[in-house]
Design a protein around this motif. Structure first.
Motif, PDB file in Angstrom:
ATOM      1  N   ILE A   1       0.851  -1.208   0.000  1.00 43.41           N
ATOM      2  CA  ILE A   1       0.000   0.000   0.000  1.00 43.41           C
ATOM      3  C   ILE A   1       0.881   1.250   0.000  1.00 43.41           C
ATOM      4  O   ILE A   1       0.636   2.203  -0.750  1.00 43.41           O
ATOM      5  CB  ILE A   1      -0.948  -0.001   1.223  1.00 43.41           C
ATOM      6  N   ALA A   2       1.924   1.261   0.813  1.00 49.59           N
ATOM      7  CA  ALA A   2       2.801   2.436   0.910  1.00 49.59           C
ATOM      8  C   ALA A   2       3.482   2.737  -0.420  1.00 49.59           C
ATOM      9  O   ALA A   2       3.645   3.899  -0.792  1.00 49.59           O
ATOM     10  CB  ALA A   2       3.856   2.225   2.000  1.00 49.59           C
ATOM     11  N   LEU A   3       3.874   1.699  -1.148  1.00 44.15           N
ATOM     12  CA  LEU A   3       4.570   1.915  -2.418  1.00 44.15           C
ATOM     13  C   LEU A   3       3.642   2.338  -3.544  1.00 44.15           C
ATOM     14  O   LEU A   3       4.063   3.046  -4.461  1.00 44.15           O
ATOM     15  CB  LEU A   3       5.306   0.635  -2.836  1.00 44.15           C
ATOM     16  N   THR A   4       2.400   1.916  -3.507  1.00 43.83           N
ATOM     17  CA  THR A   4       1.513   2.178  -4.642  1.00 43.83           C
ATOM     18  C   THR A   4       0.534   3.316  -4.413  1.00 43.83           C
ATOM     19  O   THR A   4      -0.042   3.819  -5.372  1.00 43.83           O
ATOM     20  CB  THR A   4       0.714   0.909  -5.010  1.00 43.83           C
ATOM     21  N   THR A   5       0.341   3.742  -3.192  1.00 42.26           N
ATOM     22  CA  THR A   5      -0.617   4.806  -2.905  1.00 42.26           C
ATOM     23  C   THR A   5       0.097   6.151  -2.881  1.00 42.26           C
ATOM     24  O   THR A   5       1.014   6.352  -2.101  1.00 42.26           O
ATOM     25  CB  THR A   5      -1.316   4.565  -1.547  1.00 42.26           C
ATOM     26  N   GLY A   6      -0.317   7.041  -3.751  1.00 38.81           N
ATOM     27  CA  GLY A   6       0.241   8.381  -3.784  1.00 38.81           C
ATOM     28  C   GLY A   6       1.659   8.440  -4.326  1.00 38.81           C
ATOM     29  O   GLY A   6       2.375   9.399  -4.110  1.00 38.81           O
ATOM     30  N   ARG A   7       2.081   7.431  -5.025  1.00 41.94           N
ATOM     31  CA  ARG A   7       3.422   7.384  -5.603  1.00 41.94           C
ATOM     32  C   ARG A   7       3.292   7.316  -7.120  1.00 41.94           C
ATOM     33  O   ARG A   7       2.280   6.895  -7.648  1.00 41.94           O
ATOM     34  CB  ARG A   7       4.187   6.135  -5.123  1.00 41.94           C
ATOM     35  N   GLU A   8       4.362   7.647  -7.796  1.00 42.30           N
ATOM     36  CA  GLU A   8       4.362   7.525  -9.245  1.00 42.30           C
ATOM     37  C   GLU A   8       4.840   6.149  -9.684  1.00 42.30           C
ATOM     38  O   GLU A   8       5.158   5.935 -10.836  1.00 42.30           O
ATOM     39  CB  GLU A   8       5.228   8.623  -9.871  1.00 42.30           C
ATOM     40  N   LEU A   9       4.871   5.196  -8.767  1.00 40.20           N
ATOM     41  CA  LEU A   9       5.342   3.855  -9.083  1.00 40.20           C
ATOM     42  C   LEU A   9       4.235   2.998  -9.682  1.00 40.20           C
ATOM     43  O   LEU A   9       3.106   3.006  -9.204  1.00 40.20           O
ATOM     44  CB  LEU A   9       5.858   3.156  -7.816  1.00 40.20           C
ATOM     45  N   SER A  10       4.590   2.244 -10.690  1.00 41.59           N
ATOM     46  CA  SER A  10       3.655   1.274 -11.252  1.00 41.59           C
ATOM     47  C   SER A  10       3.691   0.022 -10.393  1.00 41.59           C
ATOM     48  O   SER A  10       4.584  -0.157  -9.558  1.00 41.59           O
ATOM     49  CB  SER A  10       4.082   0.925 -12.689  1.00 41.59           C
ATOM     50  N   ASN A  11       2.724  -0.870 -10.607  1.00 44.46           N
ATOM     51  CA  ASN A  11       2.732  -2.140  -9.881  1.00 44.46           C
ATOM     52  C   ASN A  11       4.006  -2.920 -10.199  1.00 44.46           C
ATOM     53  O   ASN A  11       4.561  -3.578  -9.317  1.00 44.46           O
ATOM     54  CB  ASN A  11       1.492  -2.965 -10.224  1.00 44.46           C
ATOM     55  N   ARG A  12       4.462  -2.839 -11.424  1.00 44.09           N
ATOM     56  CA  ARG A  12       5.682  -3.552 -11.816  1.00 44.09           C
ATOM     57  C   ARG A  12       6.882  -3.028 -11.033  1.00 44.09           C
ATOM     58  O   ARG A  12       7.699  -3.799 -10.523  1.00 44.09           O
ATOM     59  CB  ARG A  12       5.910  -3.411 -13.323  1.00 44.09           C
ATOM     60  N   GLU A  13       6.979  -1.718 -10.906  1.00 41.76           N
ATOM     61  CA  GLU A  13       8.089  -1.133 -10.155  1.00 41.76           C
ATOM     62  C   GLU A  13       7.991  -1.462  -8.671  1.00 41.76           C
ATOM     63  O   GLU A  13       8.995  -1.793  -8.031  1.00 41.76           O
ATOM     64  CB  GLU A  13       8.119   0.382 -10.357  1.00 41.76           C
ATOM     65  N   ALA A  14       6.783  -1.371  -8.118  1.00 36.20           N
ATOM     66  CA  ALA A  14       6.591  -1.704  -6.702  1.00 36.20           C
ATOM     67  C   ALA A  14       6.933  -3.168  -6.439  1.00 36.20           C
ATOM     68  O   ALA A  14       7.554  -3.504  -5.430  1.00 36.20           O
ATOM     69  CB  ALA A  14       5.155  -1.399  -6.269  1.00 36.20           C
ATOM     70  N   ALA A  15       6.541  -4.048  -7.345  1.00 40.64           N
ATOM     71  CA  ALA A  15       6.865  -5.474  -7.203  1.00 40.64           C
ATOM     72  C   ALA A  15       8.377  -5.682  -7.235  1.00 40.64           C
ATOM     73  O   ALA A  15       8.912  -6.475  -6.440  1.00 40.64           O
ATOM     74  CB  ALA A  15       6.186  -6.277  -8.311  1.00 40.64           C
ATOM     75  N   ALA A  16       9.061  -4.975  -8.118  1.00 39.22           N
ATOM     76  CA  ALA A  16      10.523  -5.097  -8.188  1.00 39.22           C
ATOM     77  C   ALA A  16      11.163  -4.632  -6.888  1.00 39.22           C
ATOM     78  O   ALA A  16      12.104  -5.259  -6.384  1.00 39.22           O
ATOM     79  CB  ALA A  16      11.065  -4.295  -9.372  1.00 39.22           C
ATOM     80  N   ILE A  17      10.647  -3.556  -6.327  1.00 41.26           N
ATOM     81  CA  ILE A  17      11.179  -3.034  -5.071  1.00 41.26           C
ATOM     82  C   ILE A  17      10.977  -4.042  -3.945  1.00 41.26           C
ATOM     83  O   ILE A  17      11.861  -4.272  -3.123  1.00 41.26           O
ATOM     84  CB  ILE A  17      10.527  -1.675  -4.731  1.00 41.26           C
ATOM     85  N   MET A  18       9.802  -4.668  -3.929  1.00 36.93           N
ATOM     86  CA  MET A  18       9.500  -5.647  -2.877  1.00 36.93           C
ATOM     87  C   MET A  18      10.094  -7.022  -3.184  1.00 36.93           C
ATOM     88  O   MET A  18      10.010  -7.923  -2.361  1.00 36.93           O
ATOM     89  CB  MET A  18       7.994  -5.752  -2.676  1.00 36.93           C
TER      90      MET A  18
END
Length: 171
Positions: free
Chosen positions: A128-145
């Motif tokens: 939630i923290a990575l995808t809410t109010g961020r310019e990150l896509s799900n793909r980028e958030a998944a890579a980060i996690m």
């Protein structure tokens, strides 16, 4: 980053100036406590300075790489149960001169949402923290996690379902 890897302090200062607010905000959303988030922010930039040569421009965007460091440092810094991510860094929507009742209701709603987020497991809270109010896509958030996009989306579905159940009367 190439200049930072060669020990260029001016380039490092520019990166810190450009990204410190976002790093702190993400760490605070995951850890909630300001002091913990500040410690993580300092650790992240220490790592960035000492490990700048590990960044590979062709493999990921710089912000994806940086946010992965933030997530690792945040997860590693946990001491006991971590409180939820704070939503305080999200801007309030612009309204036409709301009265005190409106401001109190907004504050109450924000407190309820933060309390509900606090109950989420850490992985769901991080998604939630990575995808809410961020310019990150799900793909980028998944890579980060370091999970698949499908796994991230499953975390988000479970988190949102849980939040909907807890906050159903806010609709």
């Amino acid at each position: 980053m190439a200049r930072v890897a060669t020990g260029d302090a001016d380039a490092f200062r520019q990166l810190v100036d450009r990204h410190a607010d976002r790093v702190l905000a993400l760490a605070r959303r995951v850890l909630v406590q300001q002091a913990d988030a500040e410690d993580v922010t300092q650790e992240v930039f220490t790592r960035l300075w000492t490990r700048a040569d590990t960044y590979r421009p062709g493999r990921a965007r710089f912000t994806t790489w940086l946010y992965r460091i933030v997530m690792n440092a945040s997860l590693n810094s946990r001491r006991g149960p971590a409180p939820p991510a704070s939503l305080d860094d999200e801007p309030e929507p612009a309204t036409e001169a709301p009265g005190p009742d409106h401001a109190a209701a907004n504050r109450q709603t924000r407190d309820r949402v933060e309390s509900a987020v606090r109950t989420l497991p850490l992985s769901q809270r991080a998604a939630i923290a990575l995808t809410t109010g961020r310019e990150l896509s799900n793909r980028e958030a998944a890579a980060i996690m370091q999970v698949s996009v499908k796994a991230l989306e499953a975390l988000l579905v479970r988190a949102r379902r849980s939040l909907r159940t807890q906050l159903g009367d806010l609709r």
